[in-house]
Enzyme design. Structure first.
Site, PDB file in Angstrom:
ATOM      1  N   GLU A  58       0.813  -1.230   0.000  1.00  0.00           N
ATOM      2  CA  GLU A  58       0.000   0.000   0.000  1.00  0.00           C
ATOM      3  C   GLU A  58       0.838   1.269   0.000  1.00  0.00           C
ATOM      4  OE1 GLU A  58      -0.457  -2.488   2.128  1.00  0.00           O
ATOM      5  OE2 GLU A  58      -2.417  -3.306   1.612  1.00  0.00           O
ATOM      6  N   PHE A  81     -10.031  -2.334   2.014  1.00  0.00           N
ATOM      7  CA  PHE A  81     -10.680  -1.771   3.200  1.00  0.00           C
ATOM      8  C   PHE A  81     -10.063  -0.404   3.537  1.00  0.00           C
ATOM      9  CE2 PHE A  81     -11.702  -6.228   3.626  1.00  0.00           C
ATOM     10  CZ  PHE A  81     -13.029  -6.183   4.026  1.00  0.00           C
ATOM     11  N   ALA A  82     -10.906   0.489   3.976  1.00  0.00           N
ATOM     12  CA  ALA A  82     -10.441   1.855   4.236  1.00  0.00           C
ATOM     13  C   ALA A  82      -9.328   1.889   5.280  1.00  0.00           C
ATOM     14  CB  ALA A  82     -11.610   2.739   4.663  1.00  0.00           C
ATOM     15  N   HIS A 127     -10.912  -3.545  10.266  1.00  0.00           N
ATOM     16  CA  HIS A 127     -11.574  -3.595   8.957  1.00  0.00           C
ATOM     17  C   HIS A 127     -12.899  -2.855   8.973  1.00  0.00           C
ATOM     18  CE1 HIS A 127      -8.667  -6.831   8.527  1.00  0.00           C
ATOM     19  NE2 HIS A 127      -8.903  -6.877   7.222  1.00  0.00           N
TER      20      HIS A 127
END
Ligand SMILES: Cc1ncc(C[n+]2csc(CCOP(=O)(O)OP(=O)(O)O)c2C)c(N)n1
Lengths: 326, 340
Positions: A58, A81-82, A127
Site C-alpha cells: 500500500e 478496506f479503508a 476492517h
C-alpha cells in the site's frame, strides 16, 4: 431505470469510464477477481495493462498512483478496506494532497482512491473504520461518500473525470443499498447535498451509510408529527455548506448523523460550520450522533450498540423538539 | 525479447564533447549551490537548504542519458538533480528565495523544486517519497510504450524505508523501465551510514533479479557508463536496474546545522580526505591531462557560470513575493472537469 445494488452501480461506472477513456487505468490488490464486486469484469474486458493486481504494498501503491497520474493517466486505485489507507497514508497525505501546491500548480492529479468503509458486519476494529475526517483535514483531496446506487455511479464518474484526487468511500462490503439507477449517462456534481426528504421542523444531515437510518427515522418521526428534512452530503469535500445552512434556516434545528468516531468527526465540522454561519437560525442546540471514541468491537451486539440507528435518531430528534438536551 | 545474456550491453565511453558539457553541468551545480550556501548564511533565504556539493558526478553522469520525456524523482537534496536534468537554475534560485518567479511560484522552496515540463517530478521532503512515485511514472512510461525511462534518486538513508523493497519488487515483477540510483554519501542526516544500515545496499536489489552495480560516484565516467547500461536496459524493455554510487556529502546535512548541533558527527580529516577526491577536480584534471580542453577554456566556462549565478541571484532578489493569499487557489485544479 433499473434497480441495482450500490456496488453494481459502481461497477457500471468503472466499465463505462474505462470504455470512454483509454487513459483510465485501475490497480490494487486482487482487483482482477474483485472481492467486493466493484471491479468485476474489468480485467477481462480491458486487459492486464489497464487493470492489474498488485503486490500487497500500500505504501508504494499510493505513491505510484501519483507517479502515473503525473504522466497523463487517470488512476483508479483500489485500497480494499479503508483501514489500509493508513498503511498507504504517507503518499496520500504528503504527496497526493500537496503536490499541486508544492509545484505551484504545475500538475493535476486525476486519482480516484476507492475503499470500503464502516462497521456493522463484525469485521472487527481493523476492517471497519470510517476515516473520512482524517482525509477531509488534508485539504487537497475531494472526499465522496455516496449513499445511494444512483449517486455512487454519478459520483464515481465525476471523480474519474476530475482533475484532482478524490477518495471515494463505499459504504460497506455488503453490496450496499439497492435503488433505482437511470439508464442514461449522468454525472453527479461534487459539493451538492441531496435532499432525501423535505421537512420543516428539523434538519437531519447524514453521511453515506447513515442516510438510510436517517430516512427511516424521518418516516417514524412523521408519525409523531415531526417533519424532518434529510440531507445526504454526498461529498464531504467539497461540502455543500450553503445547502445545509439553507435547510437549517428553514427548520431551525440540526442533527448530524455520522459513522465516524465522535472526536473531530465530519459531524463536528458540520456542526461548527452551522454554529459559525447559521447561529441566528438555530432554535435549539446542534446535536451530533456519532460513534463513541472507541475501536470497533467484534461481537455483533457490542458493535451495534455503538452505531447510530433509526431508533437513536428518533430519540435524539424527539428530545431536541421537546427542548431537552437529549 | 532477447535473453539478457544474448544482448550486447553498450560498452561506450563519453565523447570529449560530452565530457566537456558534463563538466560544465557539474560546475554549474557547484557554483549555484555555493552561492545558495552564502545566501543562506547571509539570511537571504526564508528556509533551509541541503547542498549536493561533492555528489555532482552522480546526477550529471546519470541525467546525461535522459531527455525531457524521461522523468526523474529526487530528494530533499535536489538542486543538483534539477540542474542535471535540464532545469533552469534561474527560476530554481528564485524558488529557493520564496519568490513569485520561482519555478513553483514560491510555494515549494528548496525541498520541492520541480519542473514537470523537463520531466523533473520534483525534489521531495519525505525521505524515499520519490521512490514509489518513480515506479508509478515508470508504469506510465511502460504503458505509453515509447521508450521513455524513469530514474529515481535517493540516499542511503532512504534505502532503509520499506517502500524501496515494495517498489523494487513491483518494478522487477512488471519489468518497469526504472533505474534506482542510490547515492551513498556516508550519512543519514547526522548518523554515519554504518550505524544505521546493515549489509550492502545494492545487494538488496539482487534477490529481485535486478542487475545491481556499485560505482565510484565521484568518477563521472564510471557513473556515466553504469547509467548508460541501465538506461539502455530500461529503454529496450529489459526492466529495472540498481546503481549504488559511493560518494560523500562535503557540506552539512543542511546549512543550518552548525547553529543547532552541540557536537560534530564527523572528523575534519575525513571531510578533507573527500575534498581531495572532489569529482569536479578529478574531471578537470582528466580534461587537462588528456588535453581535451585547456586551462583557458575552463576559465571561460567558470566565467560564464559566474555570470549566470549573478544573473540568477539578481533575478531572484528583484522578483516580488507571491501574493500572500495564493495558496488556497492552488490546492485544487478545479471542479471535476465535466461535473455540473
Ligand atoms: C520520512 C522522513 N523521515 C525523516 C526525515 C528527516 N530527514 C531528512 S533528510 C534525512 C536523511 C536522509 O538520508 P539520505 O537518504 O541518505 O539522504 P542524504 O541526506 O544523505 O542525501 C532525514 C532522516 C524526512 N525528511 N522524511
Amino acid at each position: 431505470m433499473a434497480r441495482k445494488r450500490l456496488i453494481q452501480a459502481i461497477n457500471d461506472a468503472l466499465h463505462e469510464e474505462m470504455a470512454r477513456d483509454p487513459k483510465v487505468i485501475l490497480f490494487g490488490e486482487d482487483v482482477e477477481i474483485s472481492m467486493f464486486g466493484d471491479t468485476a469484469g474489468l480485467h477481462e474486458r480491458f486487459g492486464p495493462d489497464r487493470v492489474r493486481n498488485t503486490p500487497i504494498s500500500e505504501a508504494s501503491l499510493t505513491g505510484m498512483a501519483v507517479g502515473a497520474a503525473t504522466s497523463g493517466y487517470r488512476v483508479v486505485l483500489h485500497m480494499m478496506f479503508a483501514n489500509f489507507i493508513y498503511t498507504g497514508f504517507d503518499a496520500i497525505a504528503n504527496q497526493m494532497a500537496k503536490l499541486r501546491l508544492m509545484t505551484g500548480g504545475q500538475i493535476e492529479l486525476p486519482i480516484t482512491i476507492v475503499a470500503g468503509y464502516g462497521g456493522g458486519r463484525s469485521t472487527a476494529a481493523q476492517h471497519s473504520d470510517t476515516p473520512y475526517p482524517l482525509l477531509m483535514n488534508l485539504g487537497g483531496l475531494n472526499v465522496a461518500v455516496p449513499a445511494t446506487p444512483r449517486d455512487a455511479k454519478g459520483l464515481m464518474k465525476t471523480a474519474i473525470r476530475g482533475r484532482d484526487p478524490t477518495v471515494f468511500l463505499e459504504a460497506g462490503g455488503r453490496g450496499g443499498e439497492s435503488g433505482e439507477v437511470p439508464d442514461e449517462e449522468y454525472l453527479t456534481p461534487f459539493g451538492e447535498a441531496a435532499v432525501g426528504r423535505e421537512g420543516t421542523d428539523v434538519t437531519i444531515v447524514a453521511i453515506g451509510s447513515m442516510v438510510r437510518p436517517a430516512m427511516r427515522a424521518a418516516k417514524q418521526l412523521d408519525g409523531q408529527g415531526i417533519s424532518a428534512e434529510v440531507l445526504d452530503c454526498r461529498t464531504l469535500v467539497p461540502l455543500d455548506e450553503d445547502g445545509i445552512l439553507r435547510s437549517v434556516a428553514k427548520t431551525g434545528r440540526l442533527v448530524v448523523v455520522d459513522e465516524a468516531r465522535d472526536r473531530c468527526s465530519a459531524a463536528s465540522h458540520i456542526a461548527a460550520v452551522v454554529a459559525e454561519r447559521g447561529f441566528a437560525s438555530l432554535a435549539a442546540p446542534i446535536r451530533r450522533l456519532t460513534v463513541p471514541d472507541t475501536a470497533m468491537p467484534y461481537a455483533p451486539a457490542a458493535e451495534k450498540h455503538l452505531l447510530p440507528n433509526p431508533e437513536k435518531i428518533v430519540v435524539a430528534v424527539s428530545a431536541l423538539m421537546a427542548g431537552s438536551a437529549n | 525479447m532477447p535473453q539478457d545474456s544474448d544482448r550486447t550491453l553498450p560498452n561506450r565511453v563519453p565523447t570529449n564533447g560530452q565530457l566537456l558539457s558534463m563538466f560544465e553541468r557539474m560546475l554549474t551545480i557547484r557554483r549555484f549551490e555555493e552561492r545558495l550556501g552564502e545566501d543562506f548564511h547571509a539570511g537571504k533565504l526564508p528556509g533551509g537548504v541541503h547542498l549536493y556539493i561533492g555528489q555532482e558526478a552522480v546526477a550529471v553522469g546519470v541525467c546525461a542519458h535522459l531527455d525531457d520525456r524521461d522523468r526523474i524523482t529526487s530528494t530533499h537534496r535536489g538542486h543538483g538533480h534539477f540542474i542535471a536534468k535540464g532545469g533552469d537554475p534561474k527560476p530554481m534560485v528564485a524558488e529557493i528565495y520564496g519568490k513569485r518567479d520561482g519555478i513553483c511560484g514560491g510555494m515549494g522552496g528548496s525541498m520541492h523544486v520541480a519542473d514537470v515540463s523537463k520531466g523533473i517530478l520534483g525534489a521531495n521532503g519525505i525521505v524515499a517519497g520519490g521512490i514509489p512515485i518513480a515506479a508509478g511514472a515508470a508504469l506510465a512510461a511502460q504503458l505509453d510504450g515509447n521508450g521513455r525511462v524513469v530514474v529515481c534518486f535517493f540516499g542511503d538513508g532512504a534505502a532503509n524505508e520499506g517502500v524501496l523493497m515494495e517498489s523494487m519488487n513491483i518494478a522487477a515483477l512488471w519489468q518497469l523501465p526504472l533505474i534506482f540510483v542510490c547515492e551513498h554519501n556516508g550519512f543519514s542526516e547526522f548518523s554515519p551510514s554504518d550505524t544505521v544500515t546493515a549489509g550492502e545496499i545494492r545487494e538488496r536489489a539482487r534477490p529481485f533479479g535486478m542487475p545491481a552495480e556499485l560505482v565510484d560516484g565521484n568518477d563521472l565516467v564510471a557513473v556515466w557508463r553504469a547509467a548508460d547500461t541501465a538506461v539502455d536496459r530500461a529503454r529496450t524493455g529489459q526492466g529495472p536496474s540498481f546503481i549504488e554510487a559511493a560518494t560523500y556529502r562535503i557540506r552539512g546535512h543542511l546549512e543550518a546545522e552548525a547553529h543547532f548541533l552541540s557536537r560534530s558527527y564527523r572528523s575534519e580529516e575525513e571531510v578533507e580526505r573527500w575534498r581531495r577526491n572532489d569529482p569536479i577536480d578529478r574531471l578537470s584534471g582528466h580534461l587537462l591531462s588528456s588535453e581535451i580542453c585547456s586551462e583557458a577554456e575552463i576559465s571561460a566556462i567558470e566565467a560564464k557560470i559566474g555570470e549566470a549565478v549573478e544573473e540568477a541571484a539578481a533575478f531572484a532578489e528583484a522578483s516580488d513575493l507571491p501574493d500572500a493569499d495564493r495558496a488556497p487557489a492552488l490546492m485544487f485544479a478545479g471542479g471535476p472537469a465535466e461535473a455540473a
